[in-house]
Scaffold this active site. Structure first.
Site, PDB file in Angstrom:
ATOM      1  N   GLY A  58       0.569   3.964  -2.641  1.00 39.96           N
ATOM      2  CA  GLY A  58       0.568   2.501  -2.733  1.00 39.96           C
ATOM      3  C   GLY A  58      -0.056   2.028  -4.035  1.00 39.96           C
ATOM      4  CB  CYS A  59      -0.745   3.772  -7.256  1.00 38.56           C
ATOM      5  SG  CYS A  59      -2.247   4.693  -6.926  1.00 38.56           S
ATOM      6  CB  THR A  60       3.382  -0.269  -6.956  1.00 36.48           C
ATOM      7  OG1 THR A  60       3.583  -0.189  -5.556  1.00 36.48           O
ATOM      8  CG2 THR A  60       4.142   0.831  -7.671  1.00 36.48           C
ATOM      9  CE  LYS A  62      -2.586  -8.139  -3.974  1.00 38.19           C
ATOM     10  NZ  LYS A  62      -1.161  -8.314  -3.908  1.00 38.19           N
ATOM     11  CG  MET A  63      -6.396  -2.786  -0.589  1.00 38.83           C
ATOM     12  SD  MET A  63      -8.118  -2.806  -1.108  1.00 38.83           S
ATOM     13  CE  MET A  63      -8.663  -1.175  -0.650  1.00 38.83           C
ATOM     14  N   PRO A 174      -8.745  -0.339  10.184  1.00 40.76           N
ATOM     15  CG  PRO A 174      -9.034  -2.097  11.732  1.00 40.76           C
ATOM     16  CD  PRO A 174      -9.160  -0.591  11.582  1.00 40.76           C
ATOM     17  CG  HIS A 209      -6.458 -11.818   4.745  1.00 49.35           C
ATOM     18  ND1 HIS A 209      -6.780 -12.186   6.024  1.00 49.35           N
ATOM     19  CD2 HIS A 209      -7.088 -10.634   4.527  1.00 49.35           C
ATOM     20  CE1 HIS A 209      -7.582 -11.272   6.558  1.00 49.35           C
ATOM     21  NE2 HIS A 209      -7.787 -10.313   5.659  1.00 49.35           N
ATOM     22  CE  LYS A 213      -4.148  -9.035   6.531  1.00 50.53           C
ATOM     23  NZ  LYS A 213      -3.873  -7.596   6.412  1.00 50.53           N
ATOM     24  CB  THR A 219     -10.789  -6.765  10.327  1.00 40.22           C
ATOM     25  OG1 THR A 219     -10.456  -5.865   9.274  1.00 40.22           O
ATOM     26  CG2 THR A 219     -12.272  -6.701  10.615  1.00 40.22           C
TER      27      THR A 219
HETATM   28  N1  LIG Z   1      -8.505  -0.955   5.771  1.00 38.35           N
HETATM   29  C1  LIG Z   1      -8.991  -1.868   4.925  1.00 38.35           C
HETATM   30  O1  LIG Z   1     -10.212  -2.026   4.748  1.00 38.35           O
HETATM   31  C2  LIG Z   1      -8.052  -2.702   4.152  1.00 38.35           C
HETATM   32  C3  LIG Z   1      -6.728  -2.677   4.458  1.00 38.35           C
HETATM   33  N2  LIG Z   1      -5.844  -3.359   3.709  1.00 38.35           N
HETATM   34  C4  LIG Z   1      -4.449  -3.177   4.046  1.00 38.35           C
HETATM   35  O2  LIG Z   1      -3.834  -2.406   3.026  1.00 38.35           O
HETATM   36  C5  LIG Z   1      -2.449  -2.743   2.936  1.00 38.35           C
HETATM   37  C6  LIG Z   1      -2.076  -3.005   1.487  1.00 38.35           C
HETATM   38  O3  LIG Z   1      -2.769  -4.115   1.006  1.00 38.35           O
HETATM   39  P1  LIG Z   1      -2.643  -4.611  -0.511  1.00 38.35           P
HETATM   40  O4  LIG Z   1      -2.879  -3.500  -1.454  1.00 38.35           O
HETATM   41  O5  LIG Z   1      -3.461  -5.830  -0.608  1.00 38.35           O
HETATM   42  O6  LIG Z   1      -1.087  -4.995  -0.547  1.00 38.35           O
HETATM   43  P2  LIG Z   1      -0.091  -4.992  -1.789  1.00 38.35           P
HETATM   44  O7  LIG Z   1       1.097  -5.747  -1.356  1.00 38.35           O
HETATM   45  O8  LIG Z   1      -0.804  -5.392  -3.023  1.00 38.35           O
HETATM   46  O9  LIG Z   1       0.286  -3.450  -1.977  1.00 38.35           O
HETATM   47  C7  LIG Z   1       1.026  -2.719  -1.061  1.00 38.35           C
HETATM   48  C8  LIG Z   1       1.925  -1.803  -1.854  1.00 38.35           C
HETATM   49  O10 LIG Z   1       2.567  -0.922  -0.953  1.00 38.35           O
HETATM   50  C9  LIG Z   1       3.810  -0.558  -1.557  1.00 38.35           C
HETATM   51  N3  LIG Z   1       4.699  -0.105  -0.504  1.00 38.35           N
HETATM   52  C10 LIG Z   1       5.360  -0.838   0.409  1.00 38.35           C
HETATM   53  N4  LIG Z   1       6.081  -0.041   1.212  1.00 38.35           N
HETATM   54  C11 LIG Z   1       5.857   1.219   0.778  1.00 38.35           C
HETATM   55  C12 LIG Z   1       6.318   2.485   1.199  1.00 38.35           C
HETATM   56  N5  LIG Z   1       7.167   2.612   2.220  1.00 38.35           N
HETATM   57  N6  LIG Z   1       5.873   3.579   0.553  1.00 38.35           N
HETATM   58  C13 LIG Z   1       5.038   3.463  -0.483  1.00 38.35           C
HETATM   59  N7  LIG Z   1       4.584   2.280  -0.932  1.00 38.35           N
HETATM   60  C14 LIG Z   1       4.989   1.176  -0.306  1.00 38.35           C
HETATM   61  C15 LIG Z   1       4.304  -1.800  -2.286  1.00 38.35           C
HETATM   62  O11 LIG Z   1       4.879  -1.398  -3.493  1.00 38.35           O
HETATM   63  P3  LIG Z   1       6.450  -1.318  -3.749  1.00 38.35           P
HETATM   64  O12 LIG Z   1       6.962  -2.703  -3.772  1.00 38.35           O
HETATM   65  O13 LIG Z   1       6.482  -0.630  -5.089  1.00 38.35           O
HETATM   66  O14 LIG Z   1       7.021  -0.511  -2.650  1.00 38.35           O
HETATM   67  C16 LIG Z   1       3.018  -2.535  -2.619  1.00 38.35           C
HETATM   68  O15 LIG Z   1       2.720  -2.488  -3.991  1.00 38.35           O
HETATM   69  C17 LIG Z   1      -2.248  -3.921   3.892  1.00 38.35           C
HETATM   70  O16 LIG Z   1      -1.771  -3.423   5.124  1.00 38.35           O
HETATM   71  C18 LIG Z   1      -3.654  -4.460   4.095  1.00 38.35           C
HETATM   72  O17 LIG Z   1      -3.843  -5.097   5.341  1.00 38.35           O
HETATM   73  C19 LIG Z   1      -6.226  -4.124   2.652  1.00 38.35           C
HETATM   74  C20 LIG Z   1      -7.546  -4.219   2.329  1.00 38.35           C
HETATM   75  C21 LIG Z   1      -8.577  -3.518   3.062  1.00 38.35           C
HETATM   76  O1  LIG Z   2      -4.948  -7.306   3.563  1.00 36.51           O
HETATM   77  C1  LIG Z   2      -6.154  -7.446   3.279  1.00 36.51           C
HETATM   78  O2  LIG Z   2      -6.562  -7.933   2.215  1.00 36.51           O
HETATM   79  C2  LIG Z   2      -7.140  -6.977   4.260  1.00 36.51           C
HETATM   80  N1  LIG Z   2      -6.710  -6.325   5.302  1.00 36.51           N
HETATM   81  C3  LIG Z   2      -7.515  -5.747   6.299  1.00 36.51           C
HETATM   82  C4  LIG Z   2      -7.180  -6.325   7.651  1.00 36.51           C
HETATM   83  O3  LIG Z   2      -6.031  -6.688   7.907  1.00 36.51           O
HETATM   84  O4  LIG Z   2      -8.085  -6.384   8.502  1.00 36.51           O
HETATM   85  C5  LIG Z   2      -8.992  -5.796   5.985  1.00 36.51           C
HETATM   86  C6  LIG Z   2      -9.403  -7.039   5.269  1.00 36.51           C
HETATM   87  O5  LIG Z   2      -9.250  -8.126   6.126  1.00 36.51           O
HETATM   88  C7  LIG Z   2      -8.575  -7.208   4.004  1.00 36.51           C
END
Ligand SMILES: NC(=O)C1=CN([C@@H]2O[C@H](COP(=O)(O)OP(=O)(O)OC[C@H]3O[C@@H](n4cnc5c(N)ncnc54)[C@H](OP(=O)(O)O)[C@@H]3O)[C@@H](O)[C@H]2O)C=CC1
Ligand SMILES: O=C(O)C1=N[C@H](C(=O)O)C[C@H](O)C1
Length: 326
Positions: A58-60, A62-63, A174, A209, A213, A219
């Site tokens: 998921g390096c494309t 933000k997380m 989560p 959020h 999102k 959470t």
């Molecule tokens: N557990 C925690 O503490 C946290 C969890 N999260 C969760 O992390 C997830 C990602 O959040 P965030 O980074 O903000 O979202 P983003 O939308 O910034 O990034 C997600 C990335 O996933 C890629 N992606 C989508 N489908 C696929 C796939 N099948 N295989 C590989 N890559 C894929 C997309 O890129 P592309 O378009 O190139 O496919 C996209 O760039 C969410 O579910 C969020 O709720 C977020 C923050 C904290």
């Molecule tokens: O997508 C986010 O940004 C976050 N996702 C997680 C969630 O769905 O609980 C954790 C946090 O809220 C940030």
């Protein structure tokens, strides 16, 4: 009058709106995304004894990129590969000195197999999208690669089943932020010890959020499950999800520089006769606490795999309880 009788997903009667941004709602002061140098030095020194390859999927996004940066700062070896939902992207993402190559879905099994051949002790961290949780987990389980699932959503029951059936190692949560994990742990403990203590209380939940999102806060769902064990009544349809930047700025009080990355949560409980109310909030700006926690999770999981721990499926409360969160 604290009782909220708002129709689903409207904000007219929300505690955030009724109070206004300055009255009773303390938005956190803005913090720099990068931890101070001394913290990084300490962290690098601490992970010095444990170094292993880490692949961030998921390096494309933000997380993904935040976790990749945190992993390299902590002295882990970033595998220069990540996956995307898009075919033929022909893209690399630079993380520190590493050029991470992005592969589309059709290449992922072959590429991941080659990674495992080259780095047999690799740990995968997944920050992709809710609709890829289950298919990604299936692949990690099929290839026997331990993984941290930070991505929320998908079919959670199926996710646990896939790991159980394959006897793979996984850490699923989560929420990776240490202090929020501690709050969640406290909620689980209270729910365990005093089931029904909030019997009949009405629960209202608001979460805000960044607009991108896709799913409801994972959470919030975990915290709601605890309140339900405590006897509170909640209708998931009435969850207030705020994704509109204007509302976030002027009503919720999210600092402008964090509109693109924040997680504000508010839980409000009211007694059946309206005479008692409780309120809990956790409000996070930026993503650094999740990125650091995800690296803690990967280190924890790596150590469990190396010691062949029989438990195999973990969550962040396990990491916190073992004193492995920085
Ligand atoms: N557990 C925690 O503490 C946290 C969890 N999260 C969760 O992390 C997830 C990602 O959040 P965030 O980074 O903000 O979202 P983003 O939308 O910034 O990034 C997600 C990335 O996933 C890629 N992606 C989508 N489908 C696929 C796939 N099948 N295989 C590989 N890559 C894929 C997309 O890129 P592309 O378009 O190139 O496919 C996209 O760039 C969410 O579910 C969020 O709720 C977020 C923050 C904290
Ligand atoms: O997508 C986010 O940004 C976050 N996702 C997680 C969630 O769905 O609980 C954790 C946090 O809220 C940030």
């Amino acid at each position: 009058m604290l009782s909220l009788r708002a129709p689903p997903r409207t904000l007219s009667a929300s505690p955030w709106r009724r109070r206004g941004r300055l009255d009773g709602f303390a938005a956190p002061r803005c913090v720099s995304a990068a931890p101070p140098a001394t913290t990084l030095e300490t962290a690098t020194a601490r992970s010095a004894g444990v170094s292993f390859p880490i692949l961030v999927n998921g390096c494309t996004g933000k997380m993904g990129v935040s976790v990749a940066e945190a992993a390299t700062s902590r002295g882990l070896h970033l595998v220069p590969v990540s996956f995307s939902s898009r075919e033929n992207l022909d893209k690399t993402i630079q993380v520190g000195d590493t050029d991470v190559e992005i592969y589309g879905p059709s290449a992922r099994e072959d590429v991941l197999s080659s990674v495992i051949d080259e780095y047999p002790d690799v740990v995968v961290v997944d920050y992709t999208a809710p609709d890829s949780v289950n298919s990604n987990a299936e692949l990690y389980c099929k290839l026997g690669v331990p993984f941290v699932m930070g991505t929320t959503g998908g079919d959670q029951q199926l996710l646990y089943k896939s790991v159980q059936d394959s006897e793979n190692y996984a850490l699923i949560s989560p929420q990776m932020g240490k202090q929020v994990v501690a709050f969640l742990a406290a909620m689980e403990t209270i729910a365990e010890q005093f089931p029904g203590a909030f019997s009949g209380y009405r629960l209202e939940v608001l979460e805000s959020h960044q607009a991108g999102k896709l799913d409801t806060s994972g959470t919030a769902k975990a915290v709601i499950a605890c309140f339900e064990k405590l006897g509170a009544v909640f209708d998931m349809e009435r969850m207030v999800k705020i994704r509109d930047p204007e509302q976030q700025l002027y009503m919720v009080g999210v600092p402008e520089e964090h509109i693109e990355g924040h997680a504000f949560h508010l839980y409000h409980l009211t007694s059946p006769d309206d005479s008692v109310s409780f309120e809990f909030q956790h409000n996070v700006c930026g993503r650094s606490i999740y990125a650091e926690g995800s690296v803690d999770a990967a280190v924890f999981l790596y150590k469990k795999v190396q010691s062949m721990d029989p438990k195999r499926i973990y969550n962040m409360i396990d990491v916190l309880q073992e004193g492995d969160m920085r």
